[in-house]
Design a protein around this motif. Structure first.
Motif, PDB file in Angstrom:
ATOM      1  N   LEU A  36       0.935  -1.275  -0.091  1.00 59.59           N
ATOM      2  CA  LEU A  36      -0.006  -0.069  -0.181  1.00 59.59           C
ATOM      3  C   LEU A  36       0.821   1.259  -0.078  1.00 59.59           C
ATOM      4  O   LEU A  36       0.620   2.078  -0.920  1.00 59.59           O
ATOM      5  N   SER A  37       1.974   1.298   0.833  1.00 62.70           N
ATOM      6  CA  SER A  37       2.708   2.509   0.901  1.00 62.70           C
ATOM      7  C   SER A  37       3.393   2.548  -0.459  1.00 62.70           C
ATOM      8  O   SER A  37       3.863   3.742  -0.856  1.00 62.70           O
ATOM      9  N   ASP A  38       3.944   1.474  -1.128  1.00 62.15           N
ATOM     10  CA  ASP A  38       4.660   1.592  -2.275  1.00 62.15           C
ATOM     11  C   ASP A  38       3.936   2.005  -3.397  1.00 62.15           C
ATOM     12  O   ASP A  38       4.452   2.751  -4.293  1.00 62.15           O
ATOM     13  N   LEU A  39       2.425   1.794  -3.396  1.00 63.48           N
ATOM     14  CA  LEU A  39       1.630   2.266  -4.326  1.00 63.48           C
ATOM     15  C   LEU A  39       1.208   3.733  -4.105  1.00 63.48           C
ATOM     16  O   LEU A  39       1.156   4.598  -4.912  1.00 63.48           O
ATOM     17  N   ALA A  40       0.883   4.231  -2.790  1.00 61.78           N
ATOM     18  CA  ALA A  40       0.417   5.332  -2.475  1.00 61.78           C
ATOM     19  C   ALA A  40       1.375   6.402  -2.629  1.00 61.78           C
ATOM     20  O   ALA A  40       1.056   7.657  -2.862  1.00 61.78           O
ATOM     21  N   PHE A  41       2.634   6.366  -1.853  1.00 58.98           N
ATOM     22  CA  PHE A  41       3.467   7.291  -1.686  1.00 58.98           C
ATOM     23  C   PHE A  41       4.083   8.070  -3.025  1.00 58.98           C
ATOM     24  O   PHE A  41       4.110   9.335  -3.282  1.00 58.98           O
ATOM     25  N   PRO A  42       4.591   7.086  -4.053  1.00 60.97           N
ATOM     26  CA  PRO A  42       4.981   7.848  -5.175  1.00 60.97           C
ATOM     27  C   PRO A  42       3.908   8.587  -5.976  1.00 60.97           C
ATOM     28  O   PRO A  42       4.036   9.592  -6.429  1.00 60.97           O
ATOM     29  N   ALA A  43       2.586   8.077  -5.810  1.00 63.23           N
ATOM     30  CA  ALA A  43       1.602   8.725  -6.419  1.00 63.23           C
ATOM     31  C   ALA A  43       1.259  10.046  -5.718  1.00 63.23           C
ATOM     32  O   ALA A  43       1.041  11.070  -6.471  1.00 63.23           O
ATOM     33  N   TRP A  44       1.405  10.096  -4.095  1.00 60.58           N
ATOM     34  CA  TRP A  44       1.096  11.172  -3.665  1.00 60.58           C
ATOM     35  C   TRP A  44       2.210  12.349  -4.022  1.00 60.58           C
ATOM     36  O   TRP A  44       1.808  13.443  -4.162  1.00 60.58           O
ATOM     37  N   PHE A  45       3.426  11.823  -3.939  1.00 61.48           N
ATOM     38  CA  PHE A  45       4.562  12.712  -4.249  1.00 61.48           C
ATOM     39  C   PHE A  45       4.516  13.324  -5.699  1.00 61.48           C
ATOM     40  O   PHE A  45       4.669  14.494  -5.652  1.00 61.48           O
ATOM     41  N   TYR A  46       3.984  12.460  -6.594  1.00 63.96           N
ATOM     42  CA  TYR A  46       3.908  13.084  -7.955  1.00 63.96           C
ATOM     43  C   TYR A  46       2.929  14.072  -7.996  1.00 63.96           C
ATOM     44  O   TYR A  46       3.104  15.207  -8.607  1.00 63.96           O
ATOM     45  N   ILE A  47       1.597  14.158  -7.200  1.00 62.88           N
ATOM     46  CA  ILE A  47       0.652  15.232  -7.104  1.00 62.88           C
ATOM     47  C   ILE A  47       1.115  16.567  -6.481  1.00 62.88           C
ATOM     48  O   ILE A  47       1.045  17.349  -6.997  1.00 62.88           O
ATOM     49  N   HIS A  48       2.082  15.776  -5.330  1.00 64.25           N
ATOM     50  CA  HIS A  48       2.664  17.100  -4.366  1.00 64.25           C
ATOM     51  C   HIS A  48       3.745  17.990  -5.341  1.00 64.25           C
ATOM     52  O   HIS A  48       3.660  19.092  -5.732  1.00 64.25           O
TER      53      HIS A  48
END
Length: 131
Positions: A36-48
């Protein structure tokens, strides 16, 4: 300006924090603790890093790199993926230390999946806005 990214930003941040907390608590939760973290963090950081969640869509100014990483979808996605790749390779070739962990190629697949989804929606939105 459209802020459809804002709820996604906060949802991904919560998912990343929840996945990391479950992992650190050593809960045996399958996908939720392993990926879950491996999926969510890069996507979140991309948006950020692209500034998509803000009304002005202005990339944040980083201390050493300025807004360089967020200037294009390609630059943001590729740089985040390469950093994740280097982190995973570090765990395979130099285990131990601050970035210790176990090499798992599925982690890279999770990084790529989250980034590709955000990249695709970002490009689609840019085409729609420029049409």
């Amino acid at each position: 300006m459209n802020t459809r990214w804002t709820p996604v930003y906060w949802l991904l941040l919560a998912a990343w924090a929840a996945g990391a907390a479950l992992f650190m608590a050593r809960v045996q939760g399958g996908f939720f603790t392993n990926y879950l973290s491996d999926l969510a963090f890069p996507a979140w950081f991309y948006i950020h890093i692209r500034g998509l969640w803000q009304k002005d869509r202005k990339p944040p100014h980083l201390l050493l790199a300025g807004s360089w990483f967020g200037r294009s979808p390609e630059r943001a996605g590729l740089s985040i993926f390469l950093f994740g790749l280097l982190t995973e390779l570090k765990t395979r070739h130099w285990p131990g230390g601050i970035l210790s962990g176990t090499f798992d190629p599925w982690d890279l697949a999770a990084y790529a999946a989250g980034l590709l989804i955000c990249y695709g929606f970002d490009k689609q939105e840019a085409r729609r806005l420029n049409a």
